[in-house]
Write a protein that holds these residues in place. Structure first.
Motif: not given
Ligand code: PMP
Ligand code: GLN
Length: 380
Positions: A75, A284-285, A201-203, A233, A79, A288, A211, A281
């Motif tokens: 990870h 994760f996209d 809260y990185e994602h 996450t 990223f 957000a 980030h 991806d």
């Protein structure tokens, strides 16, 4: 009788428990404590169920199950372009909270100073004090919560052992920019200090932002402990699975604290998060993007009700500035009368609190957000 430990004795109950209790008492819609109100990703849940029924449910390795540690290392590469050796540079903890405690206990000796940014997550200062540390504050103020060289210069000293940076920042919903991060890195380096980086809260960063972990900045690789949380996450806050990435010498010290805090974390949940971190991806996209839509839904609704809505660049949260109204009284009032709960941002300060800002959590189903807005509309 002798007093119990002074760092903890006399502390109030955490604002999240207090406000969630009040929400239950008044049957209010809880936009206070930060947690999603849906079930979480079905495939991740299925992996945990399978691991529970068919996997190994005895103590896993103290450092974490290898699959999850490898997934954390992958990870960080995927990223952030970081090369991380999973065997010497990753460790699994029981939530980010345990990771924070382990990092502080690993670093701090009595009298060491820790630089913290207000408003701050309420666990930080009691943990710093319990470790014998002395908190030194940089106070950030709305609307842009900017970090300045002057403020850092006033907080750092030769006694600074560490800085504890939460980025994206709860409750301010701020994402520190490259200039601010470089400035913080310069001070960390200048003080020969460490950085504990709470990046749960990185994602959850919005509007096309990416980030940027402090550990990826020049000179920071051996000074930073980067903390993540599966709770945020994967929208599974009750699971309490966290992870740390740090250089071998630092991680070795942190593992000594971890071994006598929780020692380990449920292996079924670790297996499911190892799977989750490997999702493509679009997951994760999508997370957000979905949260950004919720932010906009709640933000537009609150603005239409006449609230002064502050920018939210990341996290689960959106703030409103009440002007001359007191945040705490307002949060109690709307819980009891409109039956909608929010959190007073003054609870996130130790010195000189800002008392007019209220935090709403938008990581909720659209129907929950709409119902809360309806109740506020009817009340106002
Ligand atoms: N740090 C911050 C900034 C948070 O908002 C939270 C709340 N979840 C935590 C740490 C704790 O995370 P965990 O539930 O993984 O312990
Ligand atoms: N991180 C969550 C929040 O800020 C709360 C976590 C907790 O209740 N301890 O709302």
């Amino acid at each position: 009788m002798k007093t119990t430990n002074k760092a903890l004795t006399g502390l109030g109950t955490t604002v999240f428990e207090v406000m969630s209790g009040l929400a239950r008492q008044h049957d209010a819609i809880n936009l206070g404590q930060g947690f999603p109100d849906d079930r979480g990703p079905a495939d991740v849940l299925a992996k945990a169920a399978d691991a529970t029924l068919n996997g190994w449910n005895q103590y896993p390795s103290m450092m974490g199950v290898p699959e999850l540690r490898q997934a954390v290392a992958d990870h960080e590469k995927r990223f952030y372009g970081l090369d991380v050796d999973w065997q010497t540079e990753t460790m699994v903890t029981s939530g980010a909270t345990e990771a924070l405690a382990a990092c502080l206990f690993a670093l701090i000796e009595p009298g060491d100073e820790v630089v913290l940014f207000q408003p701050l997550y309420d666990a930080y200062v009691p943990l710093v004090r319990r470790a014998g540390g002395v908190p030194r504050f940089v106070t950030l103020t709305a609307p842009d919560w900017a970090v300045t060289r002057e403020a850092l210069a006033a907080a750092f000293s030769p006694k600074t052992k560490a800085v504890l940076l939460n980025n994206p920042l709860n409750p301010a919903a701020k994402v520190f920019d490259e200039v601010e991060l470089s400035l913080i890195a310069e001070f960390v380096d200048g003080a020969d200090a460490y950085a504990i980086c709470d990046e749960v809260y990185e994602h959850l960063v919005f509007d096309g932002r990416a980030h940027r972990p402090l550990i990826a900045l020049p000179g920071m690789r051996d000074r930073c402990m980067k903390i993540g949380s599966a709770g945020k996450t994967f929208s599974l806050t009750g699971w309490k699975v966290g992870y740390i990435t740090a250089a071998p010498a630092l991680l070795a010290a942190v593992s000594k604290a971890h071994q006598f805090l929780t020692f380990t974390t449920p292996p079924n949940l670790q297996a499911a998060i190892a799977y989750g971190l490997g999702k493509d991806d679009s997951y994760f996209d999508g997370l957000a993007a979905e949260m950004q839509k919720k932010r906009d839904r709640l933000g537009a609704g609150l603005a239409a009700l006449g609230f002064d809505v502050l920018a939210s660049q990341g996290t689960y949260f959106l703030n409103v500035d009440l002007g001359d109204r007191a945040d705490e009284a307002f949060c109690r009032h709307i819980t009891e009368t409109a039956r909608v709960t929010a959190i007073p941002v003054s609870a996130f300060y130790v010195e000189d609190p800002v008392t007019s800002v209220v935090r709403f959590c938008f990581s909720k189903q659209d129907s929950t957000l709409d119902a809360a807005l309806d109740r506020l509309r009817a009340h106002l």
